[in-house]
Design an enzyme around this catalytic site. Structure first.
Site, PDB file in Angstrom:
ATOM      1  N   LYS A  28       0.076   7.990   4.356  1.00  0.00           N
ATOM      2  CA  LYS A  28       0.311   7.957   2.923  1.00  0.00           C
ATOM      3  C   LYS A  28      -0.341   6.694   2.376  1.00  0.00           C
ATOM      4  O   LYS A  28      -0.589   5.760   3.127  1.00  0.00           O
ATOM      5  CB  LYS A  28       1.788   8.053   2.601  1.00  0.00           C
ATOM      6  CG  LYS A  28       2.699   7.005   3.218  1.00  0.00           C
ATOM      7  CD  LYS A  28       4.146   7.347   2.876  1.00  0.00           C
ATOM      8  CE  LYS A  28       5.123   6.295   3.358  1.00  0.00           C
ATOM      9  NZ  LYS A  28       5.590   6.547   4.730  1.00  0.00           N
ATOM     10  N   SER A  87       7.399  -1.819   7.287  1.00  0.00           N
ATOM     11  CA  SER A  87       7.232  -1.142   6.004  1.00  0.00           C
ATOM     12  C   SER A  87       8.091  -1.709   4.874  1.00  0.00           C
ATOM     13  O   SER A  87       7.938  -2.857   4.512  1.00  0.00           O
ATOM     14  CB  SER A  87       7.509   0.344   6.201  1.00  0.00           C
ATOM     15  OG  SER A  87       7.104   1.060   5.077  1.00  0.00           O
ATOM     16  N   HIS A  88       9.033  -0.924   4.366  1.00  0.00           N
ATOM     17  CA  HIS A  88       9.823  -1.346   3.204  1.00  0.00           C
ATOM     18  C   HIS A  88      11.048  -2.175   3.608  1.00  0.00           C
ATOM     19  O   HIS A  88      11.789  -2.614   2.739  1.00  0.00           O
ATOM     20  CB  HIS A  88      10.284  -0.114   2.429  1.00  0.00           C
ATOM     21  CG  HIS A  88      11.070   0.829   3.283  1.00  0.00           C
ATOM     22  ND1 HIS A  88      10.466   1.615   4.238  1.00  0.00           N
ATOM     23  CD2 HIS A  88      12.377   1.077   3.360  1.00  0.00           C
ATOM     24  CE1 HIS A  88      11.393   2.306   4.862  1.00  0.00           C
ATOM     25  NE2 HIS A  88      12.568   2.012   4.351  1.00  0.00           N
ATOM     26  N   ASP A 117       3.829  -2.414   3.676  1.00  0.00           N
ATOM     27  CA  ASP A 117       2.560  -2.125   4.344  1.00  0.00           C
ATOM     28  C   ASP A 117       1.597  -1.291   3.498  1.00  0.00           C
ATOM     29  O   ASP A 117       0.579  -0.823   4.008  1.00  0.00           O
ATOM     30  CB  ASP A 117       2.821  -1.441   5.693  1.00  0.00           C
ATOM     31  CG  ASP A 117       3.552  -0.114   5.559  1.00  0.00           C
ATOM     32  OD1 ASP A 117       4.314   0.046   4.582  1.00  0.00           O
ATOM     33  OD2 ASP A 117       3.358   0.763   6.417  1.00  0.00           O
ATOM     34  N   ASP A 142       1.766   1.709   1.991  1.00  0.00           N
ATOM     35  CA  ASP A 142       1.605   3.165   2.025  1.00  0.00           C
ATOM     36  C   ASP A 142       2.485   3.891   1.002  1.00  0.00           C
ATOM     37  O   ASP A 142       2.306   5.082   0.770  1.00  0.00           O
ATOM     38  CB  ASP A 142       1.809   3.733   3.446  1.00  0.00           C
ATOM     39  CG  ASP A 142       3.135   3.362   4.064  1.00  0.00           C
ATOM     40  OD1 ASP A 142       3.933   2.648   3.409  1.00  0.00           O
ATOM     41  OD2 ASP A 142       3.386   3.779   5.214  1.00  0.00           O
ATOM     42  N   ARG A 143       3.433   3.182   0.387  1.00  0.00           N
ATOM     43  CA  ARG A 143       4.279   3.846  -0.615  1.00  0.00           C
ATOM     44  C   ARG A 143       3.797   3.512  -2.029  1.00  0.00           C
ATOM     45  O   ARG A 143       3.087   2.534  -2.236  1.00  0.00           O
ATOM     46  CB  ARG A 143       5.724   3.373  -0.492  1.00  0.00           C
ATOM     47  CG  ARG A 143       6.363   3.749   0.814  1.00  0.00           C
ATOM     48  CD  ARG A 143       7.835   3.412   0.804  1.00  0.00           C
ATOM     49  NE  ARG A 143       8.431   3.867   2.056  1.00  0.00           N
ATOM     50  CZ  ARG A 143       9.697   4.199   2.198  1.00  0.00           C
ATOM     51  NH1 ARG A 143      10.525   4.111   1.175  1.00  0.00           N
ATOM     52  NH2 ARG A 143      10.155   4.608   3.363  1.00  0.00           N
ATOM     53  N   ASP A 191       4.822  -0.830  -1.204  1.00  0.00           N
ATOM     54  CA  ASP A 191       5.792  -1.417  -0.274  1.00  0.00           C
ATOM     55  C   ASP A 191       5.151  -2.427   0.671  1.00  0.00           C
ATOM     56  O   ASP A 191       3.980  -2.778   0.520  1.00  0.00           O
ATOM     57  CB  ASP A 191       6.510  -0.312   0.515  1.00  0.00           C
ATOM     58  CG  ASP A 191       5.579   0.380   1.494  1.00  0.00           C
ATOM     59  OD1 ASP A 191       4.365   0.437   1.220  1.00  0.00           O
ATOM     60  OD2 ASP A 191       6.053   0.859   2.537  1.00  0.00           O
TER      61      ASP A 191
HETATM   62  C1  VG1 Z   1      11.849   6.804   5.709  1.00  0.00           C
HETATM   63  C2  VG1 Z   1      11.523   7.891   4.698  1.00  0.00           C
HETATM   64  C3  VG1 Z   1      10.406   8.771   5.215  1.00  0.00           C
HETATM   65  C4  VG1 Z   1       9.180   7.894   5.552  1.00  0.00           C
HETATM   66  C5  VG1 Z   1       9.586   6.800   6.519  1.00  0.00           C
HETATM   67  C6  VG1 Z   1       8.463   5.841   6.794  1.00  0.00           C
HETATM   68  O1  VG1 Z   1      12.296   7.384   6.913  1.00  0.00           O
HETATM   69  O2  VG1 Z   1      12.663   8.662   4.416  1.00  0.00           O
HETATM   70  O3  VG1 Z   1      10.093   9.745   4.262  1.00  0.00           O
HETATM   71  O4  VG1 Z   1       8.172   8.677   6.122  1.00  0.00           O
HETATM   72  O5  VG1 Z   1      10.673   6.049   5.971  1.00  0.00           O
HETATM   73  O6  VG1 Z   1       7.972   5.274   5.622  1.00  0.00           O
HETATM   74  P1  VG1 Z   1      13.863   7.527   7.301  1.00  0.00           P
HETATM   75  O7  VG1 Z   1      13.881   8.145   8.666  1.00  0.00           O
HETATM   76  O8  VG1 Z   1      14.441   6.175   7.220  1.00  0.00           O
HETATM   77  O9  VG1 Z   1      14.455   8.412   6.253  1.00  0.00           O
HETATM   78  V1  VG1 Z   1       7.404   3.691   5.645  1.00  0.00           V
HETATM   79  O10 VG1 Z   1       6.672   3.346   4.153  1.00  0.00           O
HETATM   80  O11 VG1 Z   1       8.802   2.935   6.018  1.00  0.00           O
HETATM   81  O12 VG1 Z   1       6.320   3.683   6.919  1.00  0.00           O
HETATM   82 CO    CO Z   2       5.481   1.788   4.261  1.00  0.00          CO
END
Ligand code: VG1
Ligand code: CO
Length: 545
Positions: free
Chosen positions: A378, A113-114, A281, A283-284, A279
């Site tokens: 998302k 992801s990010h 992937d 989804d953000r 981001d």
């Molecule tokens: C983070 C965010 C959470 C989100 C998750 C996955 O998790 O706070 O809201 O759902 O990333 O998003 P954490 O446990 O690090 O707070 V993504 O776009 O990384 O799939």
């Molecule tokens: Co993501």
């Protein structure tokens, strides 16, 4: 087809976090590491046998190798057919869309992801179930248990599959279709939003936009949808070519990491009126106007208040949900329009049941995530289209829409402070300390704030009654302010403490304070309660969003 059995030894660290298993690339490159985890998924997903699976990732380093390995293991396991994105690319929302559209039994998404990519960055893998959403905790727990005792895995013996063009092929009896990653997703977007109306706003010259794909997976989607589909202005998409290291950047759409976009939007009157980013992937989303930032929690509230104005949601919405740390801006809207607002733990997997049970239409998280019942993830591009459609309907700027919203519902000042790479033992002790004193905090006064309730958030899913505990320490104050503390479940180095702070202000004359200033006293209280400085030796957070 020849299937080979390969002996392996289990790893003890393959526990999925908030969103799949994330580790440094070098960890995934250890012999058998990826294979062990994939076999552990298959062993717990017999529904894939003889059925369709979707496979793709965000294009980061190791994506292509992992796709080849997974295809060979899927064939050995007895998957009947796989849809895989060209060049191994599929955004997370596109995988969710494809699973649902084709009634697939599940999907595997390769992404961290990010988190930064490249050879020295992170890699990740997550499994989605037949509703298109992330597998529930019961599934990921079972995968972890299997991974701790796994002694062998199976791979089909064959050459690599060509991923660089769309075609049909097979490994033994398993059919493979290398598909365009964008087509089905773009078609779904066309059903939800008024593309004609948005297009005419662009062609009239009244609106121009800039979307920063951050060299991640949304580039091809954004070009097809914004540039081709909506005939947006030239240069509407920047950093639109997916790169294995995201151009050395951090594909996290916030004010700290999407600097280039922010500079473009803040360039004065000639700047585009609308800016957005997504981001790794896809989804953000981050939404900004000229010199104006929309907090993701506010974005969810604004979407909820206005969804009925858009074609895909003209029937109105049946309910909403937000994660615990997301501000309560959306709660105010839900109350005003008389719909239920659910509060869930962090992570999209907790929204799945609520969506499947038709309890909610929209949901979102403070971490730049919003989505609806159109899929079970998302969805960054969807959120951008939602805002574009709203601007086209209201004929107002991003700032005007947001300020009007605050006027009507009040403003929730909101910030998140992240302390990264803290020693895990120190972080655990800090959380335990707060858990221990939670009960005794009620009634205590800090400056102008009196604690109404302090607890460790626990969630009972109203659909299947499953209970998820220890989801964050929350402190509610008598003026509706809140502080939430939790540890991240997506980091790959030590622990990350997230501190979420919000304050509700109804009076429109007080809606213009700088956020950190408006929250200064609460920030101080948060530091005091958690003893952040003393315990972590940190003077200030690493990232403020
Ligand atoms: C983070 C965010 C959470 C989100 C998750 C996955 O998790 O706070 O809201 O759902 O990333 O998003 P954490 O446990 O690090 O707070 V993504 O776009 O990384 O799939
Ligand atoms: Co993501």
């Amino acid at each position: 087809m020849n299937i080979i059995n390969i002996s392996t030894t289990p790893f003890d660290d393959q526990k999925p976090g908030t969103s799949g298993l994330r580790k440094k690339v070098s960890v995934f490159q250890q012999p058998h590491y990826l294979e062990n985890f994939v076999q552990s998924i298959f062993d717990n997903a017999p529904q894939l046998k003889g059925e369709l699976m979707v496979l793709g990732g965000d294009g980061r380093f190791y994506n292509k190798q992992a796709v080849q390995t997974i295809l060979k293991m899927a064939a050995a396991y007895g998957v009947k057919r796989v849809l895989v994105g060209e060049n191994g690319l599929l955004s997370t929302p596109a995988v969710s869309c494809l699973i649902r559209k084709n009634s697939a039994a599940g999907g595997i998404i390769l992404s961290a992801s990010h988190n930064p990519g490249g050879e020295n960055g992170d890699f990740g893998i997550k499994f989605n179930i037949a509703n298109g959403g992330p597998a529930p905790t019961s599934f990921t727990d079972a995968v972890f248990e299997t991974s701790k005792v796994l002694t062998e895995y199976q791979v089909a013996e064959c050459d690599d599959i060509a991923l660089d063009h769309q075609h049909k092929t097979h490994i033994g009896d398993m059919k493979i279709e290398v598909i365009d990653p964008v087509t089905d997703y773009a078609e779904l977007m066309g059903h939800l939003f008024d593309f004609d109306k948005i297009r005419s706003l662009f062609s009239s010259g009244l609106l121009s936009m800039c979307f920063d794909a951050m060299h991640a997976v949304t580039g091809p989607y954004a070009k097809a949808i914004f540039e081709k589909g909506l005939s947006a202005n030239n240069g509407a998409v920047i950093n639109g070519i997916p790169l294995e290291d995201f151009g050395g950047g951090h594909p996290d759409p916030n004010l700290a990491h999407a600097e280039e976009l922010v500079d473009i939007l803040n360039a004065g009157p000639s700047a585009p009126q609308f800016g957005a980013a997504s981001d790794g992937d896809g989804d953000r989303n981050m939404i900004i106007g000229q010199d104006f930032f929309v907090n993701p929690s506010d974005s969810l509230a604004i979407m909820t208040a206005n969804a009925h104005l858009l074609p895909g949601y003209s029937q109105g919405i049946c309910g909403v949900a937000r994660s615990l740390p997301t501000s309560r801006a959306v709660d105010k809207v839900a109350q005003a329009i008389g719909i239920e607002c659910y509060e869930t733990p962090t992570g999209w997997k907790y929204f799945g049941n609520l969506l499947d049970d038709n309890r909610i239409t929209l949901c979102g998280e403070e971490s730049f995530g919003s989505g609806s019942d159109h899929i079970r993830e998302k969805d960054g591009i969807w959120a951008v289209l939602f805002w574009l459609n709203l601007i086209a309907v209201k004929q107002q700027s991003v700032e005007q829409i947001t300020r009007d919203h605050w006027k009507q519902f009040g403003r929730h000042y909101y910030t998140r402070h992240d302390y990264e790479a803290i020693d895990s033992t120190i972080a655990d002790d800090m959380m335990q300390n707060m858990r221990d004193k939670a009960g005794s905090l009620s009634g205590q006064t800090f400056g102008g704030y009196t604690v109404q309730l302090c607890d460790d958030f626990s969630y009972t899913d109203p659909v299947d009654n499953s209970i998820t505990e220890h989801q964050g320490i929350r402190i509610l104050f008598d003026d509706e302010s809140r502080i939430v503390f939790r540890l991240s479940g997506t980091g790959t180095e030590g622990a990350t403490l997230r501190v979420y702070i919000e304050r509700y202000v109804m009076d429109a004359d007080k809606h213009d304070l700088p956020t950190q200033e408006a929250l200064a006293e609460l920030i101080e209280i948060a530091n005091q309660v958690a003893e952040i400085q003393q315990r972590c030796g940190r003077e200030k957070p690493d990232v403020i969003t």
